[in-house]
Design a protein around this motif. Structure first.
Motif, PDB file in Angstrom:
ATOM      1  N   GLY A   1       0.811  -1.209   0.000  1.00 45.71           N
ATOM      2  CA  GLY A   1       0.000   0.000   0.000  1.00 45.71           C
ATOM      3  C   GLY A   1       0.843   1.256   0.000  1.00 45.71           C
ATOM      4  O   GLY A   1       2.050   1.218  -0.223  1.00 45.71           O
ATOM      5  N   GLN A   2       0.188   2.386   0.278  1.00 47.95           N
ATOM      6  CA  GLN A   2       0.848   3.686   0.256  1.00 47.95           C
ATOM      7  C   GLN A   2       1.247   4.145   1.655  1.00 47.95           C
ATOM      8  O   GLN A   2       0.523   3.907   2.619  1.00 47.95           O
ATOM      9  CB  GLN A   2      -0.092   4.747  -0.313  1.00 47.95           C
ATOM     10  CG  GLN A   2      -0.489   4.547  -1.744  1.00 47.95           C
ATOM     11  CD  GLN A   2      -1.496   5.613  -2.150  1.00 47.95           C
ATOM     12  OE1 GLN A   2      -2.585   5.678  -1.614  1.00 47.95           O
ATOM     13  NE2 GLN A   2      -1.094   6.460  -3.090  1.00 47.95           N
ATOM     14  N   VAL A   3       2.378   4.833   1.724  1.00 49.03           N
ATOM     15  CA  VAL A   3       2.813   5.518   2.941  1.00 49.03           C
ATOM     16  C   VAL A   3       2.830   7.002   2.578  1.00 49.03           C
ATOM     17  O   VAL A   3       3.573   7.427   1.700  1.00 49.03           O
ATOM     18  CB  VAL A   3       4.207   5.051   3.399  1.00 49.03           C
ATOM     19  CG1 VAL A   3       4.624   5.792   4.659  1.00 49.03           C
ATOM     20  CG2 VAL A   3       4.222   3.541   3.621  1.00 49.03           C
ATOM     21  N   ILE A   4       1.981   7.779   3.238  1.00 51.61           N
ATOM     22  CA  ILE A   4       1.749   9.165   2.837  1.00 51.61           C
ATOM     23  C   ILE A   4       2.225  10.128   3.918  1.00 51.61           C
ATOM     24  O   ILE A   4       1.909   9.964   5.096  1.00 51.61           O
ATOM     25  CB  ILE A   4       0.240   9.378   2.572  1.00 51.61           C
ATOM     26  CG1 ILE A   4      -0.222   8.400   1.500  1.00 51.61           C
ATOM     27  CG2 ILE A   4      -0.055  10.818   2.199  1.00 51.61           C
ATOM     28  CD1 ILE A   4      -1.712   8.226   1.439  1.00 51.61           C
ATOM     29  N   THR A   5       2.949  11.166   3.480  1.00 54.72           N
ATOM     30  CA  THR A   5       3.398  12.214   4.395  1.00 54.72           C
ATOM     31  C   THR A   5       2.963  13.604   3.919  1.00 54.72           C
ATOM     32  O   THR A   5       3.386  14.604   4.486  1.00 54.72           O
ATOM     33  CB  THR A   5       4.933  12.193   4.551  1.00 54.72           C
ATOM     34  OG1 THR A   5       5.528  12.358   3.261  1.00 54.72           O
ATOM     35  CG2 THR A   5       5.411  10.904   5.198  1.00 54.72           C
TER      36      THR A   5
ATOM     37  N   LYS B   1      -2.695  -8.161   5.018  1.00 60.06           N
ATOM     38  CA  LYS B   1      -1.259  -8.436   5.201  1.00 60.06           C
ATOM     39  C   LYS B   1      -0.498  -7.133   5.462  1.00 60.06           C
ATOM     40  O   LYS B   1       0.385  -7.084   6.307  1.00 60.06           O
ATOM     41  CB  LYS B   1      -0.728  -9.133   3.950  1.00 60.06           C
ATOM     42  CG  LYS B   1       0.710  -9.537   4.039  1.00 60.06           C
ATOM     43  CD  LYS B   1       1.126 -10.262   2.756  1.00 60.06           C
ATOM     44  CE  LYS B   1       2.613 -10.508   2.744  1.00 60.06           C
ATOM     45  NZ  LYS B   1       3.066 -11.139   1.513  1.00 60.06           N
ATOM     46  N   ASP B   2      -0.864  -6.066   4.739  1.00 66.92           N
ATOM     47  CA  ASP B   2      -0.250  -4.753   4.970  1.00 66.92           C
ATOM     48  C   ASP B   2      -0.560  -4.248   6.378  1.00 66.92           C
ATOM     49  O   ASP B   2       0.323  -3.720   7.060  1.00 66.92           O
ATOM     50  CB  ASP B   2      -0.752  -3.721   3.956  1.00 66.92           C
ATOM     51  CG  ASP B   2      -0.052  -3.787   2.612  1.00 66.92           C
ATOM     52  OD1 ASP B   2       0.864  -4.621   2.437  1.00 66.92           O
ATOM     53  OD2 ASP B   2      -0.433  -2.996   1.728  1.00 66.92           O
ATOM     54  N   VAL B   3      -1.798  -4.398   6.809  1.00 66.98           N
ATOM     55  CA  VAL B   3      -2.194  -3.940   8.146  1.00 66.98           C
ATOM     56  C   VAL B   3      -1.353  -4.658   9.195  1.00 66.98           C
ATOM     57  O   VAL B   3      -0.796  -4.036  10.104  1.00 66.98           O
ATOM     58  CB  VAL B   3      -3.699  -4.161   8.398  1.00 66.98           C
ATOM     59  CG1 VAL B   3      -4.067  -3.827   9.842  1.00 66.98           C
ATOM     60  CG2 VAL B   3      -4.535  -3.339   7.431  1.00 66.98           C
ATOM     61  N   ALA B   4      -1.234  -5.973   9.054  1.00 61.03           N
ATOM     62  CA  ALA B   4      -0.440  -6.764  10.006  1.00 61.03           C
ATOM     63  C   ALA B   4       1.020  -6.326   9.993  1.00 61.03           C
ATOM     64  O   ALA B   4       1.653  -6.217  11.046  1.00 61.03           O
ATOM     65  CB  ALA B   4      -0.563  -8.249   9.684  1.00 61.03           C
ATOM     66  N   ALA B   5       1.568  -6.063   8.814  1.00 62.91           N
ATOM     67  CA  ALA B   5       2.972  -5.638   8.703  1.00 62.91           C
ATOM     68  C   ALA B   5       3.198  -4.297   9.399  1.00 62.91           C
ATOM     69  O   ALA B   5       4.216  -4.105  10.080  1.00 62.91           O
ATOM     70  CB  ALA B   5       3.388  -5.561   7.238  1.00 62.91           C
ATOM     71  N   VAL B   6       2.264  -3.369   9.238  1.00 60.86           N
ATOM     72  CA  VAL B   6       2.393  -2.056   9.878  1.00 60.86           C
ATOM     73  C   VAL B   6       2.332  -2.211  11.400  1.00 60.86           C
ATOM     74  O   VAL B   6       3.129  -1.605  12.121  1.00 60.86           O
ATOM     75  CB  VAL B   6       1.302  -1.080   9.378  1.00 60.86           C
ATOM     76  CG1 VAL B   6       1.267   0.185  10.225  1.00 60.86           C
ATOM     77  CG2 VAL B   6       1.523  -0.747   7.910  1.00 60.86           C
TER      78      VAL B   6
END
Length: 71
Positions: free
Chosen positions: A13-17, A47-52
């Motif tokens: 997914g995206q990482v936004i700043t 899977k992304d949620v778990a990784a974060v």
């Protein structure tokens, strides 16, 4: 390494700043509490949620979830 760089390597997914997005996501559903996050993650999968969450736990970071602020 930075949190943004690390997370970009771990998720699809995206990482936004972007300051505009951070401001948009700073309030709660009731518009009572306003805290600007350091970043926003838009996961593509569970899977992304778990990784974060794993990353945050390893690095002593706080995580707040938001389902587009719907009740």
């Amino acid at each position: 390494m930075s949190v943004v760089h690390d997370l970009e390597k771990e998720i699809e997914g995206q990482v936004i700043t972007d300051p505009e997005v951070l401001t948009e996501k700073s309030g709660d559903f009731g518009r009572i509490i306003f805290r600007t996050p350091k970043l926003v993650v838009r996961p593509k999968s569970a899977k992304d949620v778990a990784a974060v969450i794993r990353y945050a736990a390893r690095n002593g970071l706080h995580v707040s979830t938001r389902g587009e602020a719907h009740s």
